[in-house]
Design a protein around this motif. Structure first.
Motif, PDB file in Angstrom:
ATOM      1  N   GLY A  16       0.819  -1.217   0.000  1.00 30.27           N
ATOM      2  CA  GLY A  16       0.000   0.000   0.000  1.00 30.27           C
ATOM      3  C   GLY A  16       0.845   1.255   0.000  1.00 30.27           C
ATOM      4  N   THR A  17       1.902   1.241   0.825  1.00 28.62           N
ATOM      5  CA  THR A  17       2.799   2.400   0.897  1.00 28.62           C
ATOM      6  C   THR A  17       3.498   2.631  -0.443  1.00 28.62           C
ATOM      7  OG1 THR A  17       3.163   1.980   3.244  1.00 28.62           O
ATOM      8  CG2 THR A  17       4.753   3.402   2.138  1.00 28.62           C
ATOM      9  N   LEU A  18       4.041   1.570  -1.027  1.00 25.73           N
ATOM     10  CA  LEU A  18       4.711   1.706  -2.322  1.00 25.73           C
ATOM     11  C   LEU A  18       3.728   2.133  -3.421  1.00 25.73           C
ATOM     12  CD1 LEU A  18       7.187  -1.319  -2.262  1.00 25.73           C
ATOM     13  CD2 LEU A  18       7.748   1.123  -2.171  1.00 25.73           C
ATOM     14  N   ALA A  19       2.519   1.569  -3.395  1.00 31.33           N
ATOM     15  CA  ALA A  19       1.512   1.951  -4.388  1.00 31.33           C
ATOM     16  C   ALA A  19       1.173   3.432  -4.253  1.00 31.33           C
ATOM     17  CB  ALA A  19       0.263   1.091  -4.242  1.00 31.33           C
ATOM     18  N   LEU A  20       1.008   3.909  -3.043  1.00 31.56           N
ATOM     19  CA  LEU A  20       0.699   5.317  -2.805  1.00 31.56           C
ATOM     20  C   LEU A  20       1.854   6.220  -3.241  1.00 31.56           C
ATOM     21  CD1 LEU A  20      -1.244   7.421  -1.528  1.00 31.56           C
ATOM     22  CD2 LEU A  20       0.007   7.086   0.611  1.00 31.56           C
ATOM     23  N   VAL A  21       3.069   5.870  -2.811  1.00 29.09           N
ATOM     24  CA  VAL A  21       4.232   6.710  -3.128  1.00 29.09           C
ATOM     25  C   VAL A  21       4.564   6.669  -4.619  1.00 29.09           C
ATOM     26  CG1 VAL A  21       6.717   7.003  -2.752  1.00 29.09           C
ATOM     27  CG2 VAL A  21       5.204   6.592  -0.816  1.00 29.09           C
ATOM     28  N   LEU A  22       4.680   5.460  -5.187  1.00 37.03           N
ATOM     29  CA  LEU A  22       5.125   5.332  -6.580  1.00 37.03           C
ATOM     30  C   LEU A  22       3.991   5.467  -7.593  1.00 37.03           C
ATOM     31  CD1 LEU A  22       7.683   2.417  -6.129  1.00 37.03           C
ATOM     32  CD2 LEU A  22       8.128   4.881  -6.240  1.00 37.03           C
ATOM     33  N   GLY A  23       2.769   5.193  -7.179  1.00 38.95           N
ATOM     34  CA  GLY A  23       1.648   5.238  -8.123  1.00 38.95           C
ATOM     35  C   GLY A  23       0.884   6.539  -8.111  1.00 38.95           C
ATOM     36  N   ILE A  24       0.987   7.307  -7.007  1.00 39.42           N
ATOM     37  CA  ILE A  24       0.207   8.550  -6.923  1.00 39.42           C
ATOM     38  C   ILE A  24       1.100   9.753  -6.621  1.00 39.42           C
ATOM     39  CG2 ILE A  24      -1.645   9.741  -5.684  1.00 39.42           C
ATOM     40  CD1 ILE A  24      -2.948   6.970  -5.279  1.00 39.42           C
ATOM     41  N   ILE A  25       1.820   9.714  -5.509  1.00 38.38           N
ATOM     42  CA  ILE A  25       2.598  10.880  -5.091  1.00 38.38           C
ATOM     43  C   ILE A  25       3.710  11.211  -6.075  1.00 38.38           C
ATOM     44  CG2 ILE A  25       4.114  11.813  -3.281  1.00 38.38           C
ATOM     45  CD1 ILE A  25       2.415  10.183  -1.254  1.00 38.38           C
ATOM     46  N   TYR A  26       4.547  10.223  -6.436  1.00 38.90           N
ATOM     47  CA  TYR A  26       5.660  10.469  -7.360  1.00 38.90           C
ATOM     48  C   TYR A  26       5.167  11.009  -8.710  1.00 38.90           C
ATOM     49  CZ  TYR A  26       9.670   9.588 -10.386  1.00 38.90           C
ATOM     50  OH  TYR A  26      10.673   9.720 -11.295  1.00 38.90           O
ATOM     51  N   PRO A  27       4.177  10.380  -9.370  1.00 37.86           N
ATOM     52  CA  PRO A  27       3.708  10.936 -10.646  1.00 37.86           C
ATOM     53  C   PRO A  27       3.155  12.358 -10.521  1.00 37.86           C
ATOM     54  CG  PRO A  27       2.940   8.681 -10.413  1.00 37.86           C
ATOM     55  CD  PRO A  27       3.544   9.073  -9.101  1.00 37.86           C
ATOM     56  N   LEU A  28       2.449  12.659  -9.439  1.00 39.42           N
ATOM     57  CA  LEU A  28       1.923  14.013  -9.259  1.00 39.42           C
ATOM     58  C   LEU A  28       3.051  15.030  -9.075  1.00 39.42           C
ATOM     59  CD1 LEU A  28      -1.205  13.406  -6.986  1.00 39.42           C
ATOM     60  CD2 LEU A  28      -1.170  14.082  -9.397  1.00 39.42           C
ATOM     61  N   VAL A  29       4.077  14.678  -8.307  1.00 42.03           N
ATOM     62  CA  VAL A  29       5.213  15.584  -8.098  1.00 42.03           C
ATOM     63  C   VAL A  29       5.949  15.828  -9.416  1.00 42.03           C
ATOM     64  CG1 VAL A  29       7.481  15.808  -6.985  1.00 42.03           C
ATOM     65  CG2 VAL A  29       5.502  15.056  -5.649  1.00 42.03           C
TER      66      VAL A  29
END
Length: 190
Positions: A16-29
């Protein structure tokens, strides 16, 4: 059994953490940074003229009429949603026939002699079918036709070619011309 549930919970938390960081936060940044720092490039290098989109610097397009420079042939009719080549091999009769037909059309349309040499980019499609560039040699062959059609001097058109010349890679390669930019420059003087 209790240990297996702990491991499963730990795995789900990591997932869940990796999905959130790599799938949502990183692309948005990254999208935010690119929109702020490189907006023109991030949005496809779209060219607007008087508020109207005329094309992209990155994708070739078809130009109708003898008053315009013609780009490379396109196996997909410059349809950007279906990028690709014809996949014909060099001995395929369909390719040979199409190239010969294109050579004859060019010699007729550009008033070239029967034994004139035609640059390969005038008759061969690119792998994507969307090449935005033509060689300077290709552009120079088209100058007399365009000058006659637009009733402007050949030297004026040659100056435009020279002004829009670039290399695909700054350190290597032959000079090329972006067909959209060149045609826009032509329309700007007429």
């Amino acid at each position: 059994m209790g240990e297996m549930i702990k491991e499963l919970k730990r795995a789900l938390i990591i997932f869940g953490t990796l999905a959130l960081v790599l799938g949502i936060i990183y692309p948005l940044v990254i999208t935010g940074i690119s929109q702020v720092a490189f907006s023109y490039q991030a949005n496809g290098e779209i060219i607007n003229l008087n508020g109207t989109v005329v094309g992209s610097e990155l994708i070739g397009q078809s130009f109708e009429g003898p008053q315009y420079f013609q780009g490379r042939p396109s196996a997909i009719d410059y349809n950007a949603s279906t990028s690709g080549g014809s996949n014909y091999g060099p001995t395929n009769q369909k390719l040979i026939d199409r190239v010969n037909e294109t050579i004859n059309e060019i010699k007729t349309n550009d008033s070239l002699s029967a034994n004139a040499t035609i640059p390969s980019d005038m008759v061969m499609a690119s792998g994507s079918g969307l090449d935005r560039y033509i060689s300077v040699e290709n552009a120079l062959i088209q100058v007399p036709r365009i000058a006659k059609t637009r009733n402007i001097s050949e030297s004026t058109i040659k100056d435009l070619i020279q002004k829009t010349e670039e290399t695909q890679f700054p350190w290597i390669g032959q000079p090329v011309v972006n067909v959209l930019k060149l045609n826009m420059a032509l329309d700007g003087i007429h």
